[in-house]
Design an enzyme around this catalytic site. Structure first.
Site, PDB file in Angstrom:
ATOM      1  N   ASP A  45       0.826  -1.412  -0.059  1.00  0.00           N
ATOM      2  CA  ASP A  45      -0.080  -0.016  -0.073  1.00  0.00           C
ATOM      3  C   ASP A  45       0.777   1.250  -0.051  1.00  0.00           C
ATOM      4  O   ASP A  45       0.817   2.343  -0.671  1.00  0.00           O
ATOM      5  CB  ASP A  45      -0.698   0.024   1.214  1.00  0.00           C
ATOM      6  CG  ASP A  45      -1.899  -1.067   1.421  1.00  0.00           C
ATOM      7  OD1 ASP A  45      -2.989  -0.893   1.386  1.00  0.00           O
ATOM      8  OD2 ASP A  45      -1.373  -2.276   1.641  1.00  0.00           O
ATOM      9  N   GLU A  68      -5.298   7.143   0.598  1.00  0.00           N
ATOM     10  CA  GLU A  68      -5.751   6.492   1.939  1.00  0.00           C
ATOM     11  C   GLU A  68      -4.798   6.462   2.731  1.00  0.00           C
ATOM     12  O   GLU A  68      -4.926   6.664   4.022  1.00  0.00           O
ATOM     13  CB  GLU A  68      -6.176   5.005   1.236  1.00  0.00           C
ATOM     14  CG  GLU A  68      -6.656   4.240   2.603  1.00  0.00           C
ATOM     15  CD  GLU A  68      -7.034   3.114   2.621  1.00  0.00           C
ATOM     16  OE1 GLU A  68      -7.302   2.473   1.388  1.00  0.00           O
ATOM     17  OE2 GLU A  68      -7.594   2.344   3.563  1.00  0.00           O
ATOM     18  N   ASP A 133      -6.716   5.268  -3.995  1.00  0.00           N
ATOM     19  CA  ASP A 133      -6.447   3.843  -3.004  1.00  0.00           C
ATOM     20  C   ASP A 133      -5.352   2.998  -3.660  1.00  0.00           C
ATOM     21  O   ASP A 133      -5.477   2.419  -4.529  1.00  0.00           O
ATOM     22  CB  ASP A 133      -7.852   3.208  -2.949  1.00  0.00           C
ATOM     23  CG  ASP A 133      -7.881   2.406  -1.884  1.00  0.00           C
ATOM     24  OD1 ASP A 133      -6.700   1.936  -1.164  1.00  0.00           O
ATOM     25  OD2 ASP A 133      -8.927   1.767  -1.336  1.00  0.00           O
ATOM     26  N   ILE A 135      -3.912   0.434  -2.694  1.00  0.00           N
ATOM     27  CA  ILE A 135      -4.315  -1.110  -2.641  1.00  0.00           C
ATOM     28  C   ILE A 135      -5.792  -1.217  -2.156  1.00  0.00           C
ATOM     29  O   ILE A 135      -5.877  -1.133  -0.773  1.00  0.00           O
ATOM     30  CB  ILE A 135      -3.454  -2.091  -1.996  1.00  0.00           C
ATOM     31  CG1 ILE A 135      -2.141  -2.204  -2.415  1.00  0.00           C
ATOM     32  CG2 ILE A 135      -4.209  -3.513  -1.826  1.00  0.00           C
ATOM     33  CD1 ILE A 135      -1.222  -3.413  -1.943  1.00  0.00           C
ATOM     34  N   ASP A 136      -6.890  -0.922  -3.076  1.00  0.00           N
ATOM     35  CA  ASP A 136      -8.243  -1.125  -2.340  1.00  0.00           C
ATOM     36  C   ASP A 136      -8.399  -2.644  -2.356  1.00  0.00           C
ATOM     37  O   ASP A 136      -8.112  -3.360  -3.049  1.00  0.00           O
ATOM     38  CB  ASP A 136      -9.109  -0.747  -3.617  1.00  0.00           C
ATOM     39  CG  ASP A 136     -10.581  -0.887  -2.861  1.00  0.00           C
ATOM     40  OD1 ASP A 136     -10.720  -0.633  -1.945  1.00  0.00           O
ATOM     41  OD2 ASP A 136     -11.466  -1.068  -3.843  1.00  0.00           O
ATOM     42  N   THR A 138      -7.410  -4.319   0.606  1.00  0.00           N
ATOM     43  CA  THR A 138      -6.195  -5.041   1.293  1.00  0.00           C
ATOM     44  C   THR A 138      -6.442  -6.489   1.979  1.00  0.00           C
ATOM     45  O   THR A 138      -5.550  -7.115   1.949  1.00  0.00           O
ATOM     46  CB  THR A 138      -5.520  -3.750   2.405  1.00  0.00           C
ATOM     47  OG1 THR A 138      -5.494  -2.460   1.649  1.00  0.00           O
ATOM     48  CG2 THR A 138      -4.083  -4.111   2.959  1.00  0.00           C
ATOM     49  N   ASP A 294     -12.528   4.754  -2.271  1.00  0.00           N
ATOM     50  CA  ASP A 294     -13.161   3.444  -2.557  1.00  0.00           C
ATOM     51  C   ASP A 294     -14.096   3.349  -3.726  1.00  0.00           C
ATOM     52  O   ASP A 294     -14.692   2.363  -4.187  1.00  0.00           O
ATOM     53  CB  ASP A 294     -13.717   2.975  -1.251  1.00  0.00           C
ATOM     54  CG  ASP A 294     -12.700   2.341  -0.196  1.00  0.00           C
ATOM     55  OD1 ASP A 294     -11.643   1.845  -0.613  1.00  0.00           O
ATOM     56  OD2 ASP A 294     -13.190   2.540   1.044  1.00  0.00           O
TER      57      ASP A 294
END
Ligand code: AMP
Ligand code: MG
Length: 353
Positions: A45, A68, A133, A135-136, A138, A294
């Site tokens: 991330d 994020e 984001d 890594i959406d 996670t 998101d």
């Protein structure tokens, strides 16, 4: 074409960051720590956020970013920071012209930390603001499931460009959705897709590569005439969307198949390309407010592919109010033709509670 440069930078930045996330995905140790809200974050991330923000700032120095992650815990945990730096400094696109568009490599660990912290915009209704984001999904990333690298540009609170990198989705738009689809798919033949959309110009998909990006091809939502045959998508995590409500809505609509569960905005991408038909995200908790990162890219991509995206009350998602969607609850994303029918079922189920 409008926003041509922004689209190119966003696509290349997401493709480059995906190289890093895929490397972390393949490792057992992902450098996971727990954030204040108890949600997990990994070196993937942080690394992806650094790479993408540096690319944005290189090309559009005045633009703000709502990202994020933030780097305060990394400044305290030097070992974690240097692990991320080791990944970030070696991540580049194999096409050197494309990598140069992104500004080439990040120069130092300190520059990397500053880039992560530059994702601190408050968002809002004025000016050019990117929603990121890195890594959406996670939790899906840690489980070996679906995840997405998500980037959108908003101008005066309206989403103009959206890009989703989905390393574990099949390249083929028409491949039927399966729950185990793409598990451990990183670098497997036929997996990895890059979705994109520019407002007013339609939505497109192309293979997610390590080199450069192309025009891709146009995608569109499915033509469901019989809603009972619709494929529904929902989160894997029971804490993120109410599966009981989803099941009641499916029953009301007469949907016969089981919902496909997958993490991340891969659900939006799947509806946009017609592999799935309905994405429902019914609130689990009354007090949860959805985050703009998101949804921003997925919302535009589905709408540009002929879909309609609203909250559970039928309101468009409003990205102009800051870092969160304070005026929305939940998400209902479907082909435009069946949206009213699905929304009616959502209202009936929720009002009967
Ligand atoms: P999904 O992959 O569909 O499960 O969605 C992942 C996203 O859910 C994460 O990026 C979180 O920001 C978000 N999330 C965390 N808690 C909640 C919650 N209580 N309700 C809805 N979304 C949540
Ligand atoms: Mg997320």
């Amino acid at each position: 074409m409008a926003f041509e440069k922004e689209l190119q930078v966003a696509q290349l930045a997401v493709a480059r960051a995906s190289i890093l996330t895929k490397a972390v995905f393949a490792e057992k140790a992902k450098g996971t720590i727990s954030k204040e809200d108890k949600s997990p974050v990994t070196i993937g991330d942080y690394g992806a956020q650094a790479l993408i923000i540096c690319a944005i700032k290189h090309n559009f120095p005045q633009d703000e970013v709502v990202g994020e992650e933030e780097a305060s815990s990394l400044r305290e945990q030097k070992d974690l920071s240097s692990k991320i730096w080791n990944l970030v400094k070696d991540t580049k696109l194999s096409d050197s012209d494309s990598d140069a568009i992104l500004g080439g490599p990040i120069r130092s660990e300190d520059e990397m930390l500053q880039a992560i912290d530059a994702g601190n915009s408050a968002g809002g209704s004025k000016g050019r603001i990117w929603a990121l984001d890195p890594i959406d999904g996670t939790k899906g990333f840690l489980r070996g499931g679906q995840y997405a690298v998500c980037l959108a540009l908003m101008v005066d609170g309206d989403v103009k460009v959206g890009v989703l990198g989905c390393p574990n989705l099949p390249v083929k738009d028409s491949e039927p959705l399966k729950e185990d689809m793409g598990i451990a798919a990183t670098d497997a033949e036929g997996y990895g897709v890059l979705f994109s959309a520019v407002q007013g110009e339609g939505a497109r998909s192309q293979p997610l590569t390590k080199g450069s990006v192309s025009q891709g091809h146009s995608i569109s939502v499915s033509k469901v005439t019989d809603v009972t045959q619709a494929v529904m998508c929902e989160s894997v995590e029971a804490g993120h969307s109410s599966k009981g409500d989803n099941a009641a809505i499916a029953e009301k609509l007469g949907v016969t198949g089981r919902p496909v569960q997958m993490d991340s905005q891969a659900k939006y991408g799947s509806v946009a390309r017609g592999a799935g038909d309905i994405y429902l995200r019914l609130p689990v908790r009354k007090d949860y407010v959805e985050k703009i990162w998101d949804h921003a890219a997925g919302d535009l991509i589905v709408r540009e592919a002929g879909g309609q995206v609203t909250d559970i009350h039928g309101q468009r998602l409003n990205f102009s109010l800051g870092r969160t969607l304070t005026e929305n609850k939940g998400v209902v994303a479907t082909p435009a033709d069946i949206h009213a029918q699905v929304l009616a079922a959502v209202s009936e189920v929720l009002s009967a509670k």
